[in-house]
Design an enzyme around this catalytic site. Structure first.
Site, short mmCIF file in Angstrom:
data_model
loop_
_atom_site.label_atom_id
_atom_site.label_comp_id
_atom_site.label_asym_id
_atom_site.label_seq_id
_atom_site.Cartn_x
_atom_site.Cartn_y
_atom_site.Cartn_z
N SER A 39 0.83 -1.21 0.00
CA SER A 39 0.00 0.00 0.00
C SER A 39 0.87 1.26 0.00
O SER A 39 1.73 1.41 -0.86
CB SER A 39 -0.96 -0.07 1.18
OG SER A 39 -1.94 0.90 1.08
N ASP B 203 -9.90 -3.15 -5.33
CA ASP B 203 -8.96 -2.28 -4.62
C ASP B 203 -8.94 -0.92 -5.29
O ASP B 203 -8.72 -0.81 -6.49
CB ASP B 203 -7.56 -2.92 -4.66
CG ASP B 203 -6.50 -2.08 -3.95
OD1 ASP B 203 -6.87 -1.05 -3.36
OD2 ASP B 203 -5.33 -2.48 -3.99
N HIS C 196 -7.98 -4.86 -0.85
CA HIS C 196 -6.86 -4.09 -0.32
C HIS C 196 -6.59 -4.49 1.14
O HIS C 196 -7.51 -4.84 1.86
CB HIS C 196 -7.21 -2.59 -0.39
CG HIS C 196 -6.03 -1.70 -0.18
ND1 HIS C 196 -5.11 -1.46 -1.17
CD2 HIS C 196 -5.60 -0.99 0.90
CE1 HIS C 196 -4.17 -0.64 -0.71
NE2 HIS C 196 -4.45 -0.35 0.54
#
Ligand code: NAG
Ligand code: NAG
Ligand code: NAG
Length: 434
Positions: free
Chosen positions: A189, A374, A404
């Site tokens: 991320s 995501d 995610h």
């Protein structure tokens, strides 16, 4: 009392009903994901309420909750674990105990959390890094950069840069028994964003980082070493890296701030765990607490006029494979509406996708993992295209039913098989390529 509890219960039920958005039916462990999503969205809702009535900032509240999940550095029979600092920046080291004839491989791992949250101390990251050290018989370094909004860009970036640079010195590699030719930088991320940005600046063999050469065209801020901690030693003053990083692994990374209207942004407006509002809130806090800014990003009106020439690097209508473009229509963002004085918006260290082709060519072998459901999916997909276009070897795994932050969902009771699957794909790629 009972009446109050009943009211609270009803309120929560009403709220859960209001935020409920259907979860795609191909998601595995459907009910667990639904529960996690409701839990995450309820937490977000509470935090935003508390922020709106002025009790506590959103990210402070969530940080408080996440801190309950912090672990101590606990060694086990395979790995010695310890917390220390590399030039004032906290790191957690995982050092395999088994004697080794030869120097070991090493992984530097940068955790996710939208630049604002998280720590290597969180159970899931601690478990992941421990697992990596054990499975690969490798030295693992978990990095805790300082967090936004207290420390805005470029501080989190520079902390990671400093740790990598410090670690790549001969004395340090020798001290931990690491082979300088077998080092990986990885992150998930926002950690994937920082990892990609650091690699771009570090891997240019004995050359000066790009933001020092090209300050006028892309970066409008002082060089990195002016902003490092006071105690900086000569590690930072010399921006050249002694060794090249061998590979990079980017797990559902965010890689650009320029365009906020990608197909994955539109599809995941109410995404599982990471909604559009939340993603834009984190992205904003990395730069500013100006409350108009998230609104401007939401409308794709946040970039200045001078950024026009950069949009070719993030043009999803040319960079996304057709299966993801679908019937979405490319619209040019509106530039220059606000004129925010935020040089970071055009900085390659925020948006690694802004690197030009000749710059990208220098990058090492790369692993990119993207998830279908995501918000930041298309950043990763575009980076795959750009890197492959210039001949960088990329292994790309796309998880059709992925969401995610799955790697953070590997601890009981909220663990998902998906998290373990991603972990195992990542580790097996590392094992083959590092
Ligand atoms: C790409 O960027 C590098 C570093 O900023 C610069 O030196 C080079 O001239 C650029 N190449 C092209 C083809 O624009
Ligand atoms: C993006 O690509 C489309 C064609 O697919 C083109 O019409 C548009 O001008 C491009 N925009 C930028 C900013 O490169
Ligand atoms: C932003 O800057 C551009 C060019 O400098 C100017 O045309 C525009 O009016 C400015 N917008 C605002 C809101 O100040």
């Amino acid at each position: 009392m009972a009446f109050k509890a009943l009211c609270l219960g009803l309120l929560c039920a009403l709220f859960a009903f209001c935020i409920y958005t259907p979860i795609p039916s191909n998601i595995e462990e459907y009910w667990k994901v639904t529960a996690i999503d409701i839990f995450a969205k309820t937490g977000t809702f509470m935090a935003i309420c508390l922020e709106n009535i002025g009790i506590i900032k959103y990210e402070k509240f969530i940080s408080m909750i996440l801190r309950l999940d912090h672990t101590q550095p606990v060694s086990d029979e395979y790995v010695t674990v310890m917390d220390t600092e590399f030039v004032d920046i906290p790191v957690r080291l995982y050092l395999p105990k088994r004697k080794s004839e030869t120097p070991r491989r090493a992984v530097i791992y940068i955790h996710g959390g939208g630049f604002c949250l998280g720590s290597f101390k969180n159970t899931a990251f601690d478990a992941l890094n421990r697992w990596t050290a054990k499975k690969l018989d490798a030295v693992v370094v978990g990095v805790d950069h300082r967090l936004a909004p207290q420390h805005k860009f470029p501080v989190p970036y520079e902390d990671c840069f400093t740790v990598v640079k410090f670690f790549l010195q001969d004395e340090i590699l020798t001290k931990y028994g690491v082979d300088p030719t077998r080092i990986c930088i990885a992150g998930d991320s926002s950690g994937g964003n920082l990892a990609a940005g650091v690699i771009q600046q570090s891997n240019i063999h004995q050359e000066k980082p790009q933001f020092l050469i090209e300050r006028t065209s892309i970066c409008l801020h002082p060089p990195v070493n002016h902003m490092l901690p006071q105690e900086s030693n000569n590690v930072q003053n010399d921006l050249e890296f002694k060794h090249k990083v061998k590979i990079q692994a980017l797990l559902y990374p965010s890689l650009q701030i320029l365009d906020s209207n990608l197909p994955s942004h539109q599809e995941n407006e109410h995404g599982i765990i990471l909604t559009r509002d939340l993603a834009l809130k984190f992205a904003s806090l990395y730069f500013t607490e100006d409350e108009t800014f998230p609104q401007a990003i939401r409308r794709n009106e946040h970039m200045p006029l001078e950024s026009r020439h950069l949009f070719k690097f993030v043009n999803w209508s040319t960079l996304l494979p057709e299966q993801f473009r679908k019937n979405y229509v490319y619209t040019e963002p509106i530039l220059g509406r606000y004129n925010y004085s935020l040089p970071g918006l055009m900085d390659i260290r925020v948006s690694p996708l802004l690197a030009n082709d000749s710059w990208l060519q220098n990058l090492p072998r790369t692993y990119i993992l993207t998830c279908q459901y995501d918000f930041v999916r298309d950043d990763g997909l575009m980076y795959v295209s750009r890197l492959r276009n210039v001949g960088v070897q990329v292994t790309h795994h796309h998880i059709e039913n992925g969401i995610h932050a799955a790697l953070s969902l590997m601890t009981s009771p909220l663990y998902l098989q998906l998290g373990f699957r991603i972990r195992d794909m990542y580790i097996s790629w590392l094992d083959k390529n590092l």
